[in-house]
Design a protein around this motif. Structure first.
Motif, mmCIF file in Angstrom:
data_model
loop_
_atom_site.group_PDB
_atom_site.id
_atom_site.type_symbol
_atom_site.label_atom_id
_atom_site.label_comp_id
_atom_site.label_asym_id
_atom_site.label_seq_id
_atom_site.Cartn_x
_atom_site.Cartn_y
_atom_site.Cartn_z
ATOM 1 N N THR A 101 0.827 -1.210 0.000
ATOM 2 C CA THR A 101 0.000 0.000 0.000
ATOM 3 C C THR A 101 0.860 1.257 0.000
ATOM 4 O O THR A 101 0.526 2.244 -0.649
ATOM 5 C CB THR A 101 -0.940 0.027 1.217
ATOM 6 O OG1 THR A 101 -0.175 -0.017 2.424
ATOM 7 C CG2 THR A 101 -1.908 -1.133 1.182
ATOM 8 N N LYS A 262 -13.182 -0.042 -5.040
ATOM 9 C CA LYS A 262 -12.906 -0.462 -3.659
ATOM 10 C C LYS A 262 -11.583 -1.219 -3.584
ATOM 11 O O LYS A 262 -10.807 -1.038 -2.637
ATOM 12 C CB LYS A 262 -14.040 -1.355 -3.134
ATOM 13 C CG LYS A 262 -15.283 -0.595 -2.716
ATOM 14 C CD LYS A 262 -16.225 -1.470 -1.905
ATOM 15 C CE LYS A 262 -16.848 -2.560 -2.743
ATOM 16 N NZ LYS A 262 -17.822 -3.377 -1.978
ATOM 17 N N LYS A 263 -11.316 -2.048 -4.581
ATOM 18 C CA LYS A 263 -10.058 -2.809 -4.596
ATOM 19 C C LYS A 263 -8.865 -1.879 -4.798
ATOM 20 O O LYS A 263 -7.822 -2.046 -4.156
ATOM 21 C CB LYS A 263 -10.110 -3.860 -5.713
ATOM 22 C CG LYS A 263 -11.154 -4.943 -5.472
ATOM 23 C CD LYS A 263 -11.285 -5.861 -6.679
ATOM 24 C CE LYS A 263 -12.393 -6.892 -6.466
ATOM 25 N NZ LYS A 263 -12.624 -7.724 -7.673
ATOM 26 N N ALA A 266 -8.231 0.112 -1.551
ATOM 27 C CA ALA A 266 -7.612 -0.714 -0.501
ATOM 28 C C ALA A 266 -6.112 -0.860 -0.726
ATOM 29 O O ALA A 266 -5.341 -0.993 0.231
ATOM 30 C CB ALA A 266 -8.270 -2.087 -0.475
ATOM 31 N N PRO A 269 -4.575 3.493 0.057
ATOM 32 C CA PRO A 269 -5.629 4.139 0.856
ATOM 33 C C PRO A 269 -5.429 5.623 1.127
ATOM 34 O O PRO A 269 -6.349 6.275 1.612
ATOM 35 C CB PRO A 269 -5.587 3.337 2.173
ATOM 36 C CG PRO A 269 -4.200 2.795 2.245
ATOM 37 C CD PRO A 269 -3.792 2.523 0.836
#
Length: 552
Positions: A101, A262-263, A266, A269
């Motif tokens: 991320t 949404k993926k 995630a 973020p």
């Protein structure tokens, strides 16, 4: 042709932002070995940004974890927004972390390099020397990109690609050319360009450029297998999800857009704009829980950034109330208590709270209606809420909700018409927002109660054996909260009762079938699963009979 636009190495201005003084010392030693003397250091974002306001830096080296105030992502995001750094600036990120991320968030800012701590002097000298050489040799290309003159950038790139002395930069030039073709919206040319590249090499960026070009031409069927492959690989899945989400929005497939964004969110973020897309698509798809989660994420990651604003906390309150109106009494009580805390937080953190007087009145009135104190809410709205729209779309949409919830339905619909006109005049309002306002207008005119109220009404109708109005109330509640498994199970329970007493008509059989198929079975607990299986077994023959009748 060489365009010496970058200063000589002795004249370069370098900024280091890191809260670790040992890192400052190591980097300064390496920079001095390169004969760079104009070096400024900052231990926090605040001082780093002040230095940028005074001096134009050619090189910015920034740590991701600056614990004292902003993190590195927000520092560089603000620098780009304020014009302190550009494509012509050498931008380097430092971090001791390398989780996916973080790397995705960093890659969005497109730094020239990413150095993993702990650093060593030799590594710094080698990597920085290369970054400076690239920027110097290709300065004219980066300058054109800063000026958004992508056609001229391609002209310089093609000349550089003919220069054998620049061979070690050819791959980077090749990549930049593909990005320029996409920026120029020359999608057919970009498709052929990336297709040709992929015949000789298989780099991730080539696949992503190729996918982007085909999606922009609505050629998704040609690359379905490729997309499946790219979404399984760590190095490409984030960018692929992002491209797909945009494709689905442009083609008004808002369900697929929602599941895909949404993926992407995630996997990165910290990006506020992407979380805003999640929020917009969540409310369009009636997912109150994810709507709330998205606003919380926006407020969390915007802290101490250029995005930080009291409006973000207002949106958290609004989505928290929306969720409270769609869940059972126990969870609703807990959520409404959170809203009380958010109000106190907003009032404590912002001096000029009077600027948000009407917005907070609306929030309080909505909390009162959610707590079934409608008469108090009505008095509050009548005395302190204007019927006229203001310049904020979100303020107006929340005003529509409170009017509707206290029974001022005509005023709610009139205000929605004004919001429609506001969107029509707003070039920034996107397809998702427009669709949501259109959906709100339709539902507010047809459905006069909140999901919580509709569910309570259905319970009372069911107790009095009034199955038709009970079913209608639950249908409307499920329309507003399609992911609420308790509402779905209640609706099926009513259908079972009708089936036992008088049998289901064709429309009720169709409703039973669609509700069973749409139910998110993974969200059911063990007791609900047993109940669900019992319902399915009892209704199975009636549903199958309905299907057979439809076929014949």
């Amino acid at each position: 042709m060489e365009f010496e636009g970058l200063k000589s190495i002795e004249e370069l201005n370098v900024l280091i932002i890191d809260d670790n003084l040992l890192v400052h010392d190591l980097l300064k030693r390496a920079l001095y070995d390169l004969n760079i003397r104009n070096v400024r250091c900052a231990e926090n974002a605040y001082y780093g940004l002040r230095l940028c306001a005074q001096t134009r830096f050619d090189v910015v080296i920034c740590a991701f974890n600056v614990k004292s105030d902003k993190d590195g992502f927000h520092i560089l995001e603000e620098m780009k927004f304020k014009g302190y750094v550009s494509k012509s600036t050498i931008l380097i990120f430092l971090s001791s972390e390398t989780d996916e991320t973080l790397v995705n968030s960093i890659s969005e800012l497109q730094p020239d390099d990413f150095w993993v701590k702990p650093l060593n002097t030799g590594h710094v000298i080698k990597r920085l020397s290369y970054a400076i050489a690239v920027k110097r040799k290709l300065f004219n290309v980066f300058e054109c990109i800063d000026n958004r003159d992508f056609g001229k950038a391609i002209y310089y790139i093609e000349r550089h690609l003919l220069n054998k002395d620049l061979k070690k930069y050819h791959m980077q030039l090749t990549r930049i050319k593909g990005e320029c073709l996409l920026s120029l919206m020359e999608y057919n040319d970009a498709e052929e360009y990336f297709r040709e590249l992929l015949q000789h090499s298989k780099n991730s960026w080539m696949y992503l450029g190729f996918v982007s070009a085909l999606l922009k031409q609505n050629k998704i069927e040609e690359i379905k297998k490729l997309l499946e492959n790219l979404t399984t690989k760590v190095e490409t899945r984030f960018a692929t999800y992002d491209l797909l989400a945009q494709f689905y929005v442009e083609n008004e497939d808002f369900v697929q857009a929602y599941e895909t964004i949404k993926k992407a969110a995630a996997l990165a973020p910290r990006n506020i704009a992407r979380n805003k897309k999640v929020w917009d698509l969540a409310r369009l798809n009636h997912d109150q829980r994810e709507q709330y989660n998205a606003t919380v994420m926006m407020a969390k990651h915007a802290k101490k950034s250029i995005h930080d604003s009291p409006e973000l906390l207002l949106n958290v309150m609004r989505s928290c109330i929306d969720l409270a109106l769609s869940v059972d009494a126990a969870e609703s009580f807990e959520l409404l208590s959170r809203v009380d805390k958010y109000i106190a937080e907003l009032e404590a953190d912002y001096d000029d709270i009077s600027h948000f007087k009407e917005q907070l009145v609306i929030v309080r009135a909505r909390v009162l209606t959610a707590r079934e104190e409608k008469s108090k809410a009505e008095r509050l709205v009548e005395l302190q809420v204007s019927l006229r729209p203001n310049n904020s779309l979100e303020d107006n949409l929340d005003k529509v909700k409170v009017f509707h919830e206290v029974g001022m339905r005509e005023e709610a619909l009139d205000l929605l018409e004004a919001v429609k006109k506001q969107i029509a005049c707003d070039s920034l309002a996107g397809a998702v927002t427009s669709k949501f306002v259109e959906q709100e207008a339709k539902e507010k005119s047809e459905i006069h109660f909140t999901p919580k109220q509709l569910n309570s009404m259905a319970v009372e109708f069911f107790k009095k054996k009034k199955m038709t109005p009970a079913l209608r109330s639950l249908e409307q509640a499920l329309q507003l909260t399609p992911r609420n498994v308790k509402v779905a199970l209640s609706l099926l329970k009513v259908l079972v009762a009708i089936h036992r007493s008088e049998g289901l008509d064709d429309s009720q059989k169709e409703l039973a079938s669609s509700t069973i198929n749409a139910l998110h079975v993974g969200d059911l607990d063990d007791t609900q699963m047993i109940h669900f299986n019992e319902i399915v077994n009892e209704l199975a023959s009636a549903i199958d009979e309905g299907k057979a009748t439809a076929i014949s």
